[in-house]
Design a protein around this motif. Structure first.
Motif, PDB file in Angstrom:
ATOM      1  N   ASN A  60     -34.420  24.750  58.408  1.00 17.24           N
ATOM      2  CA  ASN A  60     -33.634  25.808  60.240  1.00 17.24           C
ATOM      3  C   ASN A  60     -35.473  25.044  61.039  1.00 17.24           C
ATOM      4  N   LEU A  61     -36.094  25.672  60.519  1.00 16.22           N
ATOM      5  CA  LEU A  61     -38.018  25.666  61.491  1.00 16.22           C
ATOM      6  C   LEU A  61     -38.114  24.586  60.340  1.00 16.22           C
ATOM      7  N   PHE A  62     -39.258  23.880  61.363  1.00 18.84           N
ATOM      8  CA  PHE A  62     -40.492  22.997  60.351  1.00 18.84           C
ATOM      9  C   PHE A  62     -41.463  24.014  60.722  1.00 18.84           C
ATOM     10  N   VAL A  63     -42.005  24.358  58.891  1.00 22.51           N
ATOM     11  CA  VAL A  63     -43.235  25.276  59.299  1.00 22.51           C
ATOM     12  C   VAL A  63     -43.970  24.458  58.224  1.00 22.51           C
ATOM     13  N   GLY A  64     -45.032  24.022  58.067  1.00 20.81           N
ATOM     14  CA  GLY A  64     -45.615  23.474  57.056  1.00 20.81           C
ATOM     15  C   GLY A  64     -46.023  24.943  55.666  1.00 20.81           C
ATOM     16  N   GLY A  65     -45.790  23.847  55.122  1.00 20.60           N
ATOM     17  CA  GLY A  65     -46.178  25.413  53.657  1.00 20.60           C
ATOM     18  C   GLY A  65     -45.407  25.096  52.369  1.00 20.60           C
ATOM     19  N   SER A  66     -45.342  26.197  51.592  1.00 16.61           N
ATOM     20  CA  SER A  66     -43.630  26.343  50.607  1.00 16.61           C
ATOM     21  C   SER A  66     -43.275  27.332  50.699  1.00 16.61           C
ATOM     22  N   CYS A  67     -41.500  26.722  50.281  1.00 19.21           N
ATOM     23  CA  CYS A  67     -41.425  28.059  50.428  1.00 19.21           C
ATOM     24  C   CYS A  67     -40.161  28.466  48.654  1.00 19.21           C
ATOM     25  N   THR A  68     -40.044  29.188  47.989  1.00 17.40           N
ATOM     26  CA  THR A  68     -39.003  29.608  46.964  1.00 17.40           C
ATOM     27  C   THR A  68     -37.784  30.348  47.750  1.00 17.40           C
ATOM     28  N   ILE A  69     -36.762  28.989  46.925  1.00 22.04           N
ATOM     29  CA  ILE A  69     -35.882  30.111  46.650  1.00 22.04           C
ATOM     30  C   ILE A  69     -34.898  30.752  45.284  1.00 22.04           C
ATOM     31  N   PRO A  70     -35.220  31.937  46.204  1.00 20.22           N
ATOM     32  CA  PRO A  70     -35.165  33.009  44.256  1.00 20.22           C
ATOM     33  C   PRO A  70     -33.670  33.367  44.447  1.00 20.22           C
ATOM     34  N   TRP A  71     -33.298  31.664  43.879  1.00 16.72           N
ATOM     35  CA  TRP A  71     -32.409  32.379  42.982  1.00 16.72           C
ATOM     36  C   TRP A  71     -33.060  32.090  41.274  1.00 16.72           C
ATOM     37  N   LYS A  72     -32.271  33.074  40.362  1.00 17.84           N
ATOM     38  CA  LYS A  72     -32.319  34.009  38.917  1.00 17.84           C
ATOM     39  C   LYS A  72     -32.690  32.734  38.209  1.00 17.84           C
ATOM     40  N   LYS A  73     -31.479  32.050  38.611  1.00 20.44           N
ATOM     41  CA  LYS A  73     -31.464  31.027  37.443  1.00 20.44           C
ATOM     42  C   LYS A  73     -31.812  29.728  37.814  1.00 20.44           C
ATOM     43  N   ASP A  74     -33.239  28.807  37.454  1.00 17.78           N
ATOM     44  CA  ASP A  74     -33.720  27.046  37.979  1.00 17.78           C
ATOM     45  C   ASP A  74     -34.021  27.309  39.254  1.00 17.78           C
ATOM     46  N   PRO A  75     -34.988  28.462  39.478  1.00 22.03           N
ATOM     47  CA  PRO A  75     -35.596  28.547  41.245  1.00 22.03           C
ATOM     48  C   PRO A  75     -35.795  27.123  41.809  1.00 22.03           C
ATOM     49  N   VAL A  76     -36.023  27.359  42.822  1.00 26.74           N
ATOM     50  CA  VAL A  76     -36.431  25.660  43.136  1.00 26.74           C
ATOM     51  C   VAL A  76     -37.506  25.878  44.592  1.00 26.74           C
ATOM     52  N   SER A  77     -38.723  25.314  45.050  1.00 30.02           N
ATOM     53  CA  SER A  77     -39.404  25.084  45.596  1.00 30.02           C
ATOM     54  C   SER A  77     -39.751  24.497  46.644  1.00 30.02           C
ATOM     55  N   LEU A  78     -39.522  24.317  47.767  1.00 32.28           N
ATOM     56  CA  LEU A  78     -39.621  23.618  48.600  1.00 32.28           C
ATOM     57  C   LEU A  78     -41.067  23.105  48.953  1.00 32.28           C
ATOM     58  N   HIS A  79     -41.882  22.141  49.204  1.00 32.96           N
ATOM     59  CA  HIS A  79     -42.849  22.026  49.905  1.00 32.96           C
ATOM     60  C   HIS A  79     -42.997  21.993  51.340  1.00 32.96           C
ATOM     61  N   VAL A  80     -43.299  21.145  52.411  1.00 33.03           N
ATOM     62  CA  VAL A  80     -42.683  21.077  53.119  1.00 33.03           C
ATOM     63  C   VAL A  80     -44.763  20.442  54.458  1.00 33.03           C
ATOM     64  N   SER A  81     -45.309  19.392  54.569  1.00 34.09           N
ATOM     65  CA  SER A  81     -45.820  19.064  55.113  1.00 34.09           C
ATOM     66  C   SER A  81     -46.053  18.791  57.033  1.00 34.09           C
ATOM     67  N   THR A  82     -46.485  19.159  57.812  1.00 32.72           N
ATOM     68  CA  THR A  82     -45.756  18.455  59.182  1.00 32.72           C
ATOM     69  C   THR A  82     -47.168  19.299  60.210  1.00 32.72           C
ATOM     70  N   ASP A  83     -47.694  18.551  61.169  1.00 32.06           N
ATOM     71  CA  ASP A  83     -47.791  18.622  62.205  1.00 32.06           C
ATOM     72  C   ASP A  83     -46.954  19.112  63.831  1.00 32.06           C
ATOM     73  N   TYR A  84     -45.631  19.908  63.074  1.00 29.33           N
ATOM     74  CA  TYR A  84     -44.951  20.125  64.184  1.00 29.33           C
ATOM     75  C   TYR A  84     -45.511  21.714  64.955  1.00 29.33           C
TER      76      TYR A  84
END
Ligand SMILES: [Zn+2]
Length: 639
Positions: free
Chosen positions: A433-457
């Motif tokens: 929803n917002l563009f914030v540089g860094g990362s977010c781990t989605i706490p799915w119990k099985k097969d969690p996924v992380s997103l790594h975001v790079s931006t100068d927003y």
């Protein structure tokens, strides 16, 4: 949307129920109808903020704001000590004072979730011990009331005692401290206090009523989510249902609308009264709609949302135009020197995030982003130690304040949640929803996924998102395309996606089996936009405001000394990024009608050098009200 299927059934049964049933029965009747996959934001601790815009800010809030604000908690600590039977010297707090302490504790909980700190945690644990000692045997906990020998939940003073407002902030702080540290004592105290409130209002000898300052409604729903005991949801709902029925006496000359008690929910068409109370109330209504699937609540939340965002909100996202009763004005009553309390802007973020979760469309997040990057950030100085209670769009050289009650601790607890506002997820979806540089781990119990975001927003709109996953996983990635953006572009693993897979909800939606290192590049061009207001907003007639990306700009006296802010017709703007200025800002340069240079800086950065005039809406030679087709817009760029 599931609305249509629901509306007919629920509205029919609902109408009959309103006449005959108590709120509790209503709730019992409809609980569990939600039926949708749960959507939620990630815990604050799951988001690492590492970009050049937000990371230095969070560091300032951690290192400067928290110690500074602690200096203002003395009267709350004394009140707790007095309620523990200890002897204290000095003033004790007022009716709403303990909320400051809870907002401070919630701020610290977020900081601890991102950045462990033994000393800080010890300080909070000491406060929790005082809370434990101040709690009454039946669970009631409001040291101000105990110390003053007043009646808990005094029926003659429900509008003024702030019992519920204070308890709401206690619950929110306790939930976050539990999430950050795993320590259960504070949450147990808050739950015991919530149980006491339940017994008082809905127990065998229950007395109908509600606290005049909304807040407890949404806190109880959050408690219900964490500790799934339906009594908290029922109590929240009862507080909404009892409004508009003359159950609470106004404590002074205030009109009933001041505390959202003029008419019952289903007849309330707009958000009125004290702006902070109103947006907190509306957020609670949206929360109940989310948890119960009740269409009456969903419709009411949407009416409230539209009334604010289409008719009663400033271009900076501020709400609440009038100083008298700190209230919303009439539709389109948006004077540029209006009230604009920081707490109302913070509440708008609570409300917006819930409206997004309810409707899963981008428009609430557009408002959230506007409010966060403008009204909320303007409330706190760049050094994190002074604040504005009011954030008008036209101001004289009014200094910031370093006192830390009401708005300031609300600003800090809100800003620490930027990572939580940035993402949301269900079992099958991730929303960016917002563009914030860094990362977010989605706490799915099985097969969690992380997103790594790079931006100068927010300085430019290039955003790269890389997936990290141990095993491939099917899900839909939803990327918000902001309302201000035309010509967004997107590349998936190096290949341009044309046409853009844009949904009616305002998102680019890419569903596929995502695997490690999959990369999406989003491009959001950010030209300078000359914004105009709806022609019914008289204060903006013949004027324009400047916006680039999510940032609204303002002119400050210090950069434009002695210059009449009257822009040339068809004025053009140059942008320049100034890393040395105000923590690094992109400034806009243009010329006045009489040919002199003018500089605009982001609204949030105003009032950080010296006390100076501030102006957002400025005259432009030849600007005329645009009366064409203004559907569902309060502000829009001049084409
Ligand atoms: Zn405030």
């Amino acid at each position: 949307m599931t609305a249509c299927g629901h509306i007919s059934k629920v509205m029919l049964t609902g109408l009959a129920a309103i006449i005959t049933m108590s709120p509790v029965l209503l709730s019992a009747d409809r609980a569990g109808e939600s039926g949708k996959a749960k959507i939620m934001p990630p815990p604050v601790g799951n988001v690492q903020v590492e970009d050049a815009f937000w990371a230095p800010r969070l560091k300032v809030y951690r290192e400067k704001t928290i110690p500074h604000s602690w200096n203002y908690m003395g009267w709350e600590i004394r009140a707790l000590k007095a309620a523990n039977g200890l002897k204290v010297d000095g003033d004790l707090n007022n009716t709403w004072g303990e909320a400051n302490l809870y907002k401070f504790m919630e701020t610290c909980a977020y900081s601890l979730a991102m950045h462990p700190d033994e000393q800080l945690e010890k300080r909070i644990d000491e406060i929790i011990e005082l809370l434990s000692g101040a709690q009454q045997p039946d669970g009631y906990l409001h040291a101000y009331v105990t110390n003053a020998g007043k009646t808990p939940w005094d029926p003659a003073f429900l509008d003024g005692s702030h019992d519920g407002y204070v308890l709401g902030h206690m619950i929110e702080a306790a939930l976050e401290y539990d999430a950050a540290t795993g320590k259960k004592t504070f949450l147990a105290i808050a739950q015991k206090a919530a149980d006491q409130a339940y017994e008082h209002f809905l127990g065998p000898n229950g007395v109908p009523g509600f606290c005049g300052h909304a807040e407890l409604e949404m806190a109880l729903v959050e408690l219900y989510r964490a500790v799934p005991n339906k009594r908290y949801l029922d109590l929240s709902r009862a507080f909404v249902e009892w409004r508009g029925r003359g159950k609470v006496k106004p404590f002074s000359e205030t009109p009933r609308a001041y505390f959202q008690d003029e008419v019952p929910l289903r007849r309330q068409t707009a958000l009125d009264g004290h702006a902070v109370r109103a947006v907190f109330f509306a957020a609670g209504v949206a929360d109940i709609a989310l948890e119960t699937g009740d269409c009456d609540y969903r419709l009411a939340a949407n009416r409230f949302w539209d009334s604010v965002t289409l008719r009663r909100m400033y271009i900076t996202g501020s709400a609440g135009a009038r100083e008298e009763h700190e209230a919303f004005g009439e539709d389109y009553e948006l004077p540029n020197d209006g009230y604009c309390e920081s707490c109302a802007a913070c509440g708008m973020l609570d409300f917006a995030q819930r409206m997004f979760m309810l409707e899963r469309t981008s428009q609430p997040i557009d408002v959230l982003e506007r409010t966060l990057y403008n009204a909320v950030l303007h409330g706190i100085s760049l050094d994190g130690t002074t604040t504005y209670y009011r954030n008008p769009l036209s101001d004289r050289d009014r200094p910031r304040d370093n006192c830390w009650v009401c708005c300031p601790p609300n600003l800090s607890r809100t800003l620490f949640q930027v990572g939580r506002y940035a993402y949301a997820f269900t079992n099958e979806d991730i929303y960016v929803n917002l563009f914030v540089g860094g990362s977010c781990t989605i706490p799915w119990k099985k097969d969690p996924v992380s997103l790594h975001v790079s931006t100068d927003y927010p300085w430019n709109g290039d955003i790269e998102i890389r997936v990290a996953a141990e095993a491939p996983r099917q899900f839909a990635l939803h990327l918000r395309i902001p309302e201000w953006c035309r010509d967004a572009g997107i590349m998936l693993n190096g290949r341009q996606m044309t046409p853009l897979p844009l949904t009616d909800a305002g998102y680019v939606r890419i569903e596929r089996p995502w695997k490690n290192h999959d990369t999406v590049k989003l491009t959001l061009p950010m030209p300078v936009m000359k914004m105009q207001a709806h022609p019914a907003v008289q204060s903006c007639a013949g004027k324009i405001a400047l916006q680039r990306g999510p940032l609204v700009y303002g002119f400050e006296g210090i950069d434009n000394e002695g210059i009449d802010l009257h822009l040339a017709a068809n004025s053009r703007f140059d942008t320049e990024h100034r890393p040395d200025m105000l923590g690094g800002v992109t400034v806009l340069r243009t010329r006045s009608k009489d040919g002199r240079d003018l500089t605009a800086i982001p609204f949030y950065a105003l009032a950080n050098r010296q006390n100076s005039t501030q102006e957002v809406w400025v005259r432009q030679e030849g600007a005329r009200p645009d009366t064409r087709w203004w559907l569902a817009k309060l502000y829009r760029p001049i084409e």
